[in-house]
Design an enzyme around this catalytic site. Structure first.
Site, PDB file in Angstrom:
ATOM      1  CG  ASN A  60      40.732  30.022  41.726  1.00 46.30           C
ATOM      2  OD1 ASN A  60      41.774  29.463  41.428  1.00 46.30           O
ATOM      3  ND2 ASN A  60      40.382  31.182  41.219  1.00 46.30           N
ATOM      4  CB  VAL A  67      33.504  29.265  44.668  1.00 48.00           C
ATOM      5  CG1 VAL A  67      34.018  28.870  43.295  1.00 48.00           C
ATOM      6  CG2 VAL A  67      33.122  28.038  45.494  1.00 48.00           C
ATOM      7  CB  CYS A  68      38.015  33.048  44.118  1.00 50.08           C
ATOM      8  SG  CYS A  68      38.520  34.713  43.730  1.00 50.08           S
ATOM      9  CG  LEU A  69      34.490  30.959  38.363  1.00 52.02           C
ATOM     10  CD1 LEU A  69      35.812  30.427  37.804  1.00 52.02           C
ATOM     11  CD2 LEU A  69      33.461  29.840  38.395  1.00 52.02           C
ATOM     12  CB  THR A  74      33.516  35.626  43.793  1.00 47.06           C
ATOM     13  OG1 THR A  74      33.861  34.544  42.920  1.00 47.06           O
ATOM     14  CG2 THR A  74      32.092  35.456  44.297  1.00 47.06           C
TER      15      THR A  74
END
Length: 186
Positions: A60, A67-69, A74
């Protein structure tokens, strides 16, 4: 622990430092995030940039800083996992990064790998991933020592506390999340 810093001259910016939790491959590591509050905030989520040092130590957290959340919109997720105006907060974002991303088994954060959780193969892969992640976390600390961010005294106090077994001194220029300090341009 989560520490934050705000800037008097830029109320649309925030810097956060998350210390990796015990029992994770991120244990005692320092992870720096810059948060930008766009003009539509809080109706839109903040934008978060991770200072990676060019390393990808979590599915992530990209080496480019992404930031993959779901909470940041995202990553896909159900509507309750996405940013909800009037409900979602920056505290929720930082605690989600700390608890959902910098967790004990980050291997299973990778899409498609969660199905392997609990299997012998999945647990073996997770263990190897954690070992590699721990080494990358150490490399991140070396990167921070060589190119310290603006919170220099925080980094040096933390590194010294790890080496000497002491607690970060109260007179360091960082405070726990929820307490803010001014941008001191020295």
């Amino acid at each position: 622990s989560i520490f934050v810093r705000v800037y008097e001259s830029r109320i649309d910016l925030l810097r956060a430092v998350i210390i990796g939790a015990e029992g994770t491959p991120y244990h005692d590591g320092l992870f720096f995030f810059d948060v930008f509050f766009p003009s539509g905030f809080p109706n839109v989520p903040p934008q978060v940039y991770y200072h990676s040092g060019g390393l990808r130590l979590n599915p992530n957290l990209y080496n480019c800083g992404k930031v993959c959340l779901s909470l940041l919109n995202t990553w896909s997720g159900n509507k309750n996992e996405k940013w909800l105006p009037g409900v979602s907060t920056i505290l929720q974002v930082l605690v989600s990064i700390q608890g959902l991303i910098l967790n004990t088994k980050p291997y299973f954060n990778e899409p498609g790998y969660a199905r392997l959780s609990g299997s012998a193969e999945g647990e073996m892969r997770s263990l190897r991933y954690n070992e590699d992640t721990f080494l990358l976390s150490l490399r991140t600390m070396v990167y921070l020592i060589r190119r310290p961010p603006k919170i220099v005294s925080f980094v040096s106090c933390h590194v010294n506390s790890l080496h000497l077994g002491k607690v970060v001194p109260r007179n360091s220029s960082a405070v726990p999340f929820g307490m803010l300090w001014r941008d001191r341009r020295e």
